[in-house]
Write an enzyme that holds these catalytic residues in place. Structure first.
Site, PDB file in Angstrom:
ATOM      1  N   GLN A 244      45.954  40.582  48.558  1.00 41.22           N
ATOM      2  CA  GLN A 244      45.062  41.695  48.900  1.00 41.22           C
ATOM      3  C   GLN A 244      43.739  41.503  48.182  1.00 41.22           C
ATOM      4  O   GLN A 244      43.727  41.227  46.980  1.00 41.22           O
ATOM      5  CB  GLN A 244      45.713  42.992  48.433  1.00 41.22           C
TER       6      GLN A 244
ATOM      7  N   HIS B  46      41.358  34.516  40.893  1.00 40.58           N
ATOM      8  CA  HIS B  46      42.024  34.931  42.130  1.00 40.58           C
ATOM      9  C   HIS B  46      42.541  33.715  42.900  1.00 40.58           C
ATOM     10  O   HIS B  46      43.626  33.743  43.479  1.00 40.58           O
ATOM     11  CB  HIS B  46      41.071  35.722  43.020  1.00 40.58           C
TER      12      HIS B  46
ATOM     13  N   ARG C  27      39.464  43.031  47.947  1.00 37.94           N
ATOM     14  CA  ARG C  27      38.259  43.706  48.400  1.00 37.94           C
ATOM     15  C   ARG C  27      37.049  43.013  47.781  1.00 37.94           C
ATOM     16  O   ARG C  27      35.918  43.455  47.913  1.00 37.94           O
ATOM     17  CB  ARG C  27      38.282  45.186  48.017  1.00 37.94           C
TER      18      ARG C  27
ATOM     19  N   GLY D 186      48.697  41.485  41.002  1.00 37.05           N
ATOM     20  CA  GLY D 186      48.140  40.980  39.750  1.00 37.05           C
ATOM     21  C   GLY D 186      47.798  42.123  38.819  1.00 37.05           C
ATOM     22  O   GLY D 186      48.470  43.161  38.809  1.00 37.05           O
TER      23      GLY D 186
ATOM     24  N   ASP E 174      45.838  45.275  37.500  1.00 33.39           N
ATOM     25  CA  ASP E 174      45.078  46.426  37.997  1.00 33.39           C
ATOM     26  C   ASP E 174      44.908  46.387  39.515  1.00 33.39           C
ATOM     27  O   ASP E 174      43.798  46.596  40.026  1.00 33.39           O
ATOM     28  CB  ASP E 174      43.717  46.502  37.303  1.00 33.39           C
ATOM     29  N   HIS E 175      45.981  46.148  40.218  1.00 31.53           N
ATOM     30  CA  HIS E 175      45.954  46.083  41.680  1.00 31.53           C
ATOM     31  C   HIS E 175      45.474  47.408  42.272  1.00 31.53           C
ATOM     32  O   HIS E 175      46.028  48.461  41.986  1.00 31.53           O
ATOM     33  CB  HIS E 175      47.357  45.757  42.202  1.00 31.53           C
TER      34      HIS E 175
END
Lengths: 404, 404
Positions: free
Chosen positions: A195, A204, A197, A289, A291-292
């Site tokens: 996921q 990442h 944003r 991961g 603080d998703h």
């Protein structure tokens, strides 16, 4: 091996009409009461339209809303972590039994029709505290709940549009049926969704690559709906992610797609929602991961991992793939996480978001250990344009209080 | 979450006697026919002793031997991939019904007692072709089968010794009951075993760290029995691995232990045997990398991964965790595998085993991207000592044909 089944035990349930049914409903909608909905509500219609919110058949009624807030469970017993609701004010004068044409100008007009079967008032603080774990109106997700109108309306929805996403994000936008076909054609059954944003920096990339090592494949799955102010816009992010994937991933291990939802910034509960619709998209795992789906300091860094242990067994078929905080460590000589690097802070490359933004907007380079040069270039260009816009605004306004 | 059950569905079955039973059997053994067994056979006794070969109760009879060679299945229906057998010649004059004292001088004498329930002849080429996929007598595993004596004897075994392993490898040697306790105390249930007969370079470290990221923990599990000529001896390897673990792993993610077996170099079939006894050791996964348990060019690089797909479902509870060929890539800027690195050979650091040995024996350094300096130092010292031994031998023999 087969793909995971859609959420709720049945088949995918796309609410989007097509062909003659679509034309007929559009015609009928001209006679319905027109109600302007928010972009969040419109995006939820698009998600229902493509079956990403299977097994929902429309906006939630009071029992579903309450069960979801309190216990993450709908009246039917099916697990669901965040209310999917629509609100109206007194001025819309909606009654149970009405048929509505749900409109959203930002998405070009008519989005869906709805048959109102319930009209109820909610305790917004109850929803905020249960779903967001806070009633702080500064929280961007809580804020949206507080901005909802007086009445929630529930009832089945027929979706009439995809909101322009298929054209605007050609090659990226995909429906659950489409990704399921991609996975099946590739012979994959173990698929992890990442996921995002944000554009992907090396930390990442590393999360995705760990998953590539142990899964059949990974889908970098981007949110295409609206974000909060300060987030990098979706089109810039798409380009940055494409540059990364083209240069640093092996072709038959990775798929890059997006979905038409708006972020809630709901941390743990949103991680669960992310899992629900990833299961519909055919993914067996969701990478979780640090603080998703979080924002600010509202959630502990691993609350979104912990919540998967707290929900009743069998709530989801998709599993969480937890990965610890990742970074480059000079002593390790590569990317590492708190689980694999025994060294100290002084050996690690740690940059704050603020520092990254500052460097990029000044046209500076980020260390190659932090971000790929191909990605940095795209972000520099974006911040440069932003800078110019701010300057134009500054000159135009002739005041100095617009923050650079 | 509980640990995986021992292989075969029952409890761990350690055949090692202790206390009064041990003393009584030792006394009785003095009256049994004494038979000298090979180190391979003795090590298999030790493995049975500690329950690592659960559910075996002794050396295999003919039906088990044949079923294992042909279909990897014992008479009982339980899955087993490599025969565990004992052989005698005519000179030993063993008959069915005999009780034997199995002796191995290299392990200090009496190893076990055995009641002979079967005596049979085997087709060694059949065993070699089925188990090793070759009848080439140069293959070190095949060679050992060909060196077996005329008769195989089967029957239950009582193990009387651990062959000195607990003292020689203090802190490293462990029984399945011991690792199971370690895992339970740590709260682990998802544990990957990394099999090794070599010191770990960065490619191996990387395999383990991928597993650390996605599992509760990893056990670096070293073979402590005899290896083929040219392999690094176990004591040097233990030191090299300890140096790596101390400096580059996070304490509560990794366990370093060893087991008293001899390598067969059986590639795919040995990978399955490695899985069987790792399940007994409490591991949920076995890391299977490139050319697992292989030697020379006898096996395709990923045959040992493929064979896990070929065995009947339910054969094992433990699962294989496949990882592709790993290396440092300068363009990736870190460790990578064929699944995660899209770049070319020219961007990758690839050293042959021959080149590594040559560099180390000349006291040269390996690149930090290939091996950790702490490990390199230990290996340099070992090769240096080896060099000195060869030189002493050369001077003593006064001939020039001993290869340096």
């Amino acid at each position: 091996m087969a793909l995971v089944p859609p959420h709720g035990g049945g088949a995918l349930k796309p609410l989007l009409l097509t062909g003659a049914a679509l034309e007929a409903e559009k015609k009928a909608a001209a006679g319905y009461k027109k109600v302007e909905i928010t972009t969040r509500e419109a995006c939820d219609c698009f998600m229902m339209g493509i079956g990403a919110f299977t097994p929902l058949s429309g906006f939630m009624g009071e029992a579903d809303w309450k069960g979801v807030c309190a216990d993450m469970k709908m009246k039917s017993g099916v697990f669901w972590p965040i209310p999917i609701t629509c609100s109206v004010g007194d001025e819309e004068n909606v009654s149970v039994g009405d048929k509505l044409a749900l409109n959203c100008d930002e998405f070009g007009g008519l989005v869906a029709t709805m048959e109102v079967t319930e009209k109820y008032q909610i305790d917004k603080v109850f929803e905020a505290k249960n779903v967001f774990r806070t009633d702080d109106k500064e929280h961007p997700g809580v804020q949206k709940v507080y901005e909802q109108k007086k009445w929630n309306i529930g009832g089945p929805v027929k979706v009439l549009s995809e909101g322009g996403f298929p054209d605007e994000y050609k090659g990226i936008y995909a429906t659950p049926a489409e990704t399921r076909k991609i996975f099946e054609d590739a012979g994959w059954s173990r698929i992890a969704a990442f996921q995002t944003r944000n554009p992907l920096h090396r930390s990442h990339e590393f999360l995705c690559k760990i998953a590539v090592e142990v899964m059949d494949g990974v889908i970098i799955h981007q949110i295409l709906g609206k974000l909060k102010a300060g987030d990098i816009p979706a089109d810039v992010r798409v380009n940055a992610i494409n540059a990364l994937v083209d240069n640093y991933f092996v072709k038959n291990t990775i798929v890059t797609k997006g979905y038409p939802m708006e972020m809630r910034y709901g941390g743990p509960r949103e991680a669960l929602l992310h899992a629900v619709f990833r299961q519909n998209y055919g993914c067996s795992h969701l990478i979780v991961g640090r603080d998703h789906a979080g924002v600010g300091d509202y959630y502990g860094p691993f609350d979104a991992q912990k919540i998967f242990l707290e929900i009743p067994a069998g709530s989801l078929v998709i599993k969480n793939l937890n990965i610890d905080w990742t970074f480059h460590c000079y002593k390790c000589g590569g990317m590492a996480s708190l689980r694999t690097c025994p060294h100290g802070k002084e050996d690690r490359l740690l940059l704050s978001g603020t520092m990254v933004r500052k460097t990029l907007s000044e046209g500076g380079d980020l260390p190659a250990e932090f971000s790929r040069p191909e990605v940095v270039k795209i972000l520099q260009n974006y911040y440069q344009t932003l800078e110019e816009k701010v300057e134009i605004k500054l000159h135009g306004a002739a005041t100095g209080d617009v923050k650079k």
